[in-house]
Design a protein around this motif. Structure first.
Motif, short mmCIF file in Angstrom:
data_model
loop_
_atom_site.label_atom_id
_atom_site.label_comp_id
_atom_site.label_asym_id
_atom_site.label_seq_id
_atom_site.Cartn_x
_atom_site.Cartn_y
_atom_site.Cartn_z
N LEU A 124 0.84 -1.20 0.00
CA LEU A 124 0.00 0.00 0.00
C LEU A 124 0.88 1.26 0.00
CD1 LEU A 124 -2.59 -1.19 2.65
CD2 LEU A 124 -2.92 -1.12 0.17
N PRO A 125 1.63 1.48 -1.07
CA PRO A 125 2.60 2.58 -1.07
C PRO A 125 2.00 3.97 -1.26
CG PRO A 125 2.58 1.52 -3.21
CD PRO A 125 1.66 0.72 -2.31
N LEU A 126 0.77 4.06 -1.70
CA LEU A 126 0.15 5.35 -1.98
C LEU A 126 -0.73 5.77 -0.80
CD1 LEU A 126 -0.28 7.53 -4.18
CD2 LEU A 126 -2.25 6.22 -4.92
N GLN A 127 -0.50 6.97 -0.28
CA GLN A 127 -1.31 7.49 0.82
C GLN A 127 -1.94 8.81 0.40
OE1 GLN A 127 0.24 7.34 4.91
NE2 GLN A 127 2.10 6.47 4.00
N ALA A 128 -3.09 9.08 0.97
CA ALA A 128 -3.78 10.33 0.67
C ALA A 128 -4.58 10.77 1.88
CB ALA A 128 -4.72 10.16 -0.52
#
Length: 157
Positions: free
Chosen positions: A69-73
């Motif tokens: 889960l490398p993408l955070q927002a």
């Protein structure tokens, strides 16, 4: 039911909390040595801090990259007027969605800031569209990608 006042924390309690905040998996014997008290005293103090709610739990800090889960927002959410009566339940529903790391009830133009992790930009888009934009309880969303996150490491006590 009225909340009980927080317990008085002395220097030893604060030292224990600083050490546990740095390394929660420390043994009681090592913690006692670092704090400078007997192991039995240290254990009693930790148990008292736990039962008083000062220590709310111990958690593993996962590498989001390593679990895919490398993408955070951060997704700012404004809820619809008709949904305001159920704001607590709405927040709980958000917190239980897959990929949600945290839900913050905030002041200002938006009602919530939702910290989300996703595998890809497409999965992030799908999360926002399917779980937020498609909900009649949501008036609007605004998504901000997190490029880098520095976790605070300063002791709180």
């Amino acid at each position: 039911m009225p909340q009980s006042p927080p317990p008085e924390l002395d220097a030893v309690d604060r030292h224990i909390l600083r050490e546990l905040a740095t390394q929660a998996r420390i043994t009681n014997a090592e913690l006692a040595t670092r704090v400078g008290v007997a192991a039995s005293t240290c254990l009693l103090r930790v148990r008292r801090l736990e039962s008083a709610g000062v220590i709310g739990g111990y958690r593993a800090e996962l590498s989001l990259d390593a679990v895919g889960l490398p993408l955070q927002a951060l997704v700012a959410v404004r809820i619809s007027q008709h949904a305001r009566a159920e704001i607590g339940r709405f927040a709980e529903r958000l917190a239980n969605l897959p990929g949600v790391l945290g839900v913050f009830f905030v002041s200002g133009d938006n009602d919530f800031s939702v910290h989300v992790a996703a595998a890809t930009p497409e999965r992030l888009r799908d999360f926002v569209v399917e779980n937020l934009s498609a909900s009649r309880d949501v008036a609007s969303t605004q998504t901000s990608l997190i490029f880098e996150h520095q976790r605070g490491r300063a002791p709180l006590v």
